[in-house]
Design an enzyme around this catalytic site. Structure first.
Site, PDB file in Angstrom:
ATOM      1  N   ASP A  47      -8.650 -25.704 -10.671  1.00 29.18           N
ATOM      2  CA  ASP A  47      -7.286 -25.766 -10.164  1.00 29.18           C
ATOM      3  C   ASP A  47      -7.399 -25.786  -8.636  1.00 29.18           C
ATOM      4  O   ASP A  47      -8.490 -25.550  -8.081  1.00 29.18           O
ATOM      5  CB  ASP A  47      -6.510 -24.539 -10.655  1.00 29.18           C
ATOM      6  CG  ASP A  47      -5.125 -24.439 -10.028  1.00 29.18           C
ATOM      7  OD1 ASP A  47      -4.379 -25.437 -10.083  1.00 29.18           O
ATOM      8  OD2 ASP A  47      -4.811 -23.375  -9.452  1.00 29.18           O
ATOM      9  N   ASP A  90      -4.352 -24.877  -5.896  1.00 31.96           N
ATOM     10  CA  ASP A  90      -3.586 -23.873  -5.150  1.00 31.96           C
ATOM     11  C   ASP A  90      -3.838 -22.464  -5.679  1.00 31.96           C
ATOM     12  O   ASP A  90      -3.613 -22.173  -6.854  1.00 31.96           O
ATOM     13  CB  ASP A  90      -2.088 -24.190  -5.229  1.00 31.96           C
ATOM     14  CG  ASP A  90      -1.763 -25.534  -4.609  1.00 31.96           C
ATOM     15  OD1 ASP A  90      -2.110 -25.735  -3.440  1.00 31.96           O
ATOM     16  OD2 ASP A  90      -1.174 -26.380  -5.305  1.00 31.96           O
TER      17      ASP A  90
END
Length: 361
Positions: free
Chosen positions: A13, A15
């Site tokens: 991922d 953020d």
């Protein structure tokens, strides 16, 4: 490997997992809501972490009863986010792991719930990142974003790797659910601190990338520890030194310590023009007062604590000694031990942990 499948590719991922974008943008919604006389609900926003922006915008307008449409909300707040994204930095251990995977020919992808154009903005601001990922995906490139497994399955497909051989690394519950739905193994690196066990659905939970052990997943182990410690990209903190503890000063320009920082570190304090102090720091989160508060214990090892008592100091952490096994408060585990001091002092006398100045760029 404790029954775990051997991994041949990694999917990250973005953020809150690779970049501290959530840290640098944490007050934007609060500032935006003030315009409408609204107060942010931290609990609700934590649960929204990892959501697609469009879905979050709809929920925010509804939850705070804003007199605007979700589209108007996005048009107003997105320029504010773009400006802050350029200030985002990699979280501790991220560059180390990416370089390690690249060195050993392990493909890795980026799969974010952000729109592809926003993902590219964030990636392009980090040196060398653009050419490192085998695949970069945004949520607008698949039918459904997380918690649907679509993003992760598409990333595996583009890398030509079976989904069962992929390891997902995520910071949010939304992303963890997506990884499990894709039948992939999942490591959680939570970006928010909580006593709940909601992250336990992951196959493994770590405090930060500095605690990641590739060999658990059948990947080549790290070989970069120097003198019983790990050299790290500097982590800066600013605080008021009181009785062995550092009280953080809220100043984003002088402190970039992320929520994922747990464990025992060491580094430098530039005390005055003529003296530099060596310091060992223990960082943990303390919930004894009803909510999570960062607890920073600091110990000077080449001087007298009284030299900096009740003074504001800038610290640059340049090395990592060990993590903590649990979030539960264990005075023995989280205390700075004599062996920690000895390790730090020896390391700080070596070139591997030298540092020219104390303070962020």
């Amino acid at each position: 490997m404790d029954g775990r499948r051997s991994i041949s590719a990694v999917i990250f991922d973005l953020d809150g997992t690779l970049l501290n974008t959530e840290q640098v943008t944490k007050d934007l919604l609060k500032e935006f809501l003030v315009r409408y006389g609204k107060v942010i609900d931290t609990e609700k926003e934590n649960k929204r972490m990892g959501m697609i922006h469009h879905e979050a915008a709809i929920a925010i307008v509804k939850d705070y009863d804003l007199p605007i449409t979700p589209q108007q909300y996005s048009q107003s707040i997105m320029p504010m986010y773009h400006e802050k994204w350029l200030q985002a930095k990699p979280l501790p251990g991220v560059n180390r792991l990416m370089k390690h995977l690249k060195k050993h020919g392990i493909p890795f992808a980026l799969a974010s719930n952000s729109a592809k154009k926003n993902v590219l903005v964030k990636v392009s601001s980090q040196e060398g990142w653009g050419d490192s990922f085998s695949v970069i995906l945004g949520s607008d490139e698949v039918k459904s974003g997380k918690p649907s497994p679509d993003l992760f399955l598409e990333a595996a497909n583009r890398m030509g790797v079976d989904a069962s051989c992929c390891l997902v690394i995520e910071d949010s519950l939304v992303g963890i659910k997506a990884g499990k739905a894709a039948h992939m193994q999942v490591v959680a690196v939570p970006s928010i601190q909580t006593e709940t066990d909601e992250f336990s659905i992951a196959d493994h939970v770590i405090h930060s990338f500095l605690d990641f052990q590739p060999q658990i997943w059948g990947l080549p182990p790290f070989d970069d520890w120097v003198m019983k410690a790990l050299p790290i990209d500097p982590i800066y903190l600013k605080g008021l030194y009181k009785n062995g503890f550092l009280e953080e000063i809220s100043d984003n320009s002088a402190s970039d310590i992320p929520g994922q920082a747990w464990g025992v570190y060491f580094g430098w304090v530039d005390f005055d023009l003529h003296e530099r102090l060596k310091v060992v720091v223990s960082i943990r989160w303390d919930s004894t007062r009803g909510s999570y508060m960062r607890n920073i214990q600091a110990c000077v090892i080449n001087g007298n604590d009284e030299q900096i008592l009740d003074k504001k100091i800038d610290v640059a952490l340049v090395g990592y000694i060990r993590g903590f096994q649990t979030k539960k408060d264990s005075s023995t585990e989280t205390q700075i031990l004599d062996v920690d001091k000895s390790t730090a002092e020896a390391c700080l006398d070596s070139e591997a942990y030298s540092y020219r100045r104390c303070g962020p760029a």
